[in-house]
Design an enzyme around this catalytic site. Structure first.
Site, PDB file in Angstrom:
ATOM      1  N   GLU A   1      33.133  -7.987  17.436  1.00 11.65           N
ATOM      2  CA  GLU A   1      34.048  -8.744  17.843  1.00 11.65           C
ATOM      3  C   GLU A   1      34.070 -10.806  17.065  1.00 11.65           C
ATOM      4  OE1 GLU A   1      35.778  -8.398  21.932  1.00 11.65           O
ATOM      5  OE2 GLU A   1      35.856  -6.281  21.708  1.00 11.65           O
TER       6      GLU A   1
ATOM      7  N   ARG B   1      34.285  -0.432  25.707  1.00 16.45           N
ATOM      8  CA  ARG B   1      33.442  -0.912  25.564  1.00 16.45           C
ATOM      9  C   ARG B   1      32.811  -0.384  23.711  1.00 16.45           C
ATOM     10  NH1 ARG B   1      34.570  -4.729  27.864  1.00 16.45           N
ATOM     11  NH2 ARG B   1      32.937  -5.145  29.177  1.00 16.45           N
TER      12      ARG B   1
ATOM     13  N   HIS C   1      41.404  -7.630  22.180  1.00 17.82           N
ATOM     14  CA  HIS C   1      40.281  -7.437  23.456  1.00 17.82           C
ATOM     15  C   HIS C   1      41.165  -8.341  24.714  1.00 17.82           C
ATOM     16  CE1 HIS C   1      35.888  -7.260  25.246  1.00 17.82           C
ATOM     17  NE2 HIS C   1      36.452  -6.997  25.934  1.00 17.82           N
TER      18      HIS C   1
END
Length: 349
Positions: free
Chosen positions: A291, A262, A310
């Site tokens: 993000e 994370r 991601h």
């Protein structure tokens, strides 16, 4: 069992919904694709941006999810929508998140403690392990082989003198998180001859692929012997900015950092400074504190950073694996067995 209602609350391939219906005809499956955004690609559970429903469509969608005993996916992948339906629908007993880190969405929903205690949440943890482990190896190899320097020489059409490169064989790789993803990373790194250490909260004797397990209390001392770090931790209060200035400064100079856990685990300001000084020689990142990564972030312009938006674990089989996991848990639910990947209601992972 025919009264058990499962609502597919996010975009999903039609053939997978049919598979669910075929494997569990004793369950009522509710799926209304006309009320869901269009999928742009496999495992696009959020759907195309800008999607909106008419007032009538929104009312129909809320009525649908509010009739569920079980939600396959958080409605609209939106914590606020989860909160609304969990409070409006007291019969909702179980939510499965399509994300491995779906606990963060549940935390963001801010459910009252009493309601959260009556809600089982499972995640898709483990589904993405192989892809993330491969990305971790890409990052480790790119850093140890100094791919940025090779690329600079190529662009300059410069044929350098022969120079040594680092090898994973004999290097010490610390994996933060000895769970499913961490163990996959460890196996691959060990196959290259690396010594793989694992950070583990609960002390056990190390066993392959880990040659050593490091307890949190021994982390600061252990870092002095580490050549590379792979972060595979969930985002919790305890892991926030674990990889900070002091952490990075304790590593061997030129260390390689990979983050497949994370974004909150790594203090990005500290990482930028460590890259600039050369303390960190290379970083491969699939996750970030914010993000999408803000355009002003210095990480965009560093030639010693590999950025993945991601998506390192995304592949054509992701939806199918998530569906298989959910169906197995549905069998367990119906048979009164413990579910896989139950979220911790305190730490939300």
């Amino acid at each position: 069992m025919s009264s058990l209602r499962v609502v597919v609350a996010v975009p999903l391939a039609a053939e997978l919904v049919q598979r669910c219906r075929g494997e569990r005809p004793d369950v009522t499956w509710l799926w209304e694709p006309s009320l869901l955004p269009r999928r742009r690609h496999v495992a696009d559970f959020a759907g195309a941006p800008g999607f909106s429903r008419t007032a009538e469509g929104q009312a129909a969608f809320e009525g649908l999810v509010d009739s569920a005993d079980i939600l396959f996916g958080i409605p609209d992948t939106d914590p606020a929508a989860l909160r609304r339906t969990a409070l409006a629908n007291p019969r909702l007993a179980w939510v499965h998140t399509m994300a491995a880190g779906g606990g963060a969405q549940v935390r963001a929903a801010g459910l009252p403690e009493e309601r959260l205690a009556r809600l089982v949440v499972t995640t898709s943890a483990g589904v993405h392990g192989d892809g993330l482990a491969e990305f971790a190896m890409l990052g480790l190899l790119a850093g140890f082989k100094d791919v940025p320097r090779w690329d600079a020489d190529r662009r300059a059409r410069h044929w350098p003198d022969r120079r040594p490169v680092r090898h994973l064989r004999g290097a010490v790789v610390l994996v933060l998180g000895a769970g499913g993803i961490g163990a996959r990373v460890a196996r691959l790194a060990a196959s290259f001859g690396a010594q793989v250490w694992g950070l583990a909260r609960r002390g056990h004797e190390a066993s392959p692929p880990f040659s050593r397990l490091v307890p949190p209390a021994g982390l600061a001392e252990a870092l002095r012997g580490v050549d590379a770090v792979v972060a595979a931790l969930p985002g919790t209060d305890a892991t926030r900015h674990l990889v900070d200035e002091a952490f990075l400064g304790a590593l061997r100079p030129g260390a390689v950092l990979v983050n497949v856990g994370r974004g909150s685990v790594v203090d990005e300001a500290a990482l930028v400074a460590a890259l600039a000084s050369g303390q960190v020689g290379f970083a491969a990142l699939d996750v970030f504190e914010v993000e999408p990564l803000p355009p002003a972030s210095p990480l965009w312009t560093s030639d010693r950073v590999l950025l993945s938006p991601h998506t390192a674990a995304l592949d054509a089989g992701e939806e199918e694996r998530i569906t298989e996991l959910f169906l197995d848990n549905l069998r367990r639910w119906c048979d009164g067995e413990p579910l896989r990947n139950q979220m911790d209601r305190t730490e939300f992972y």
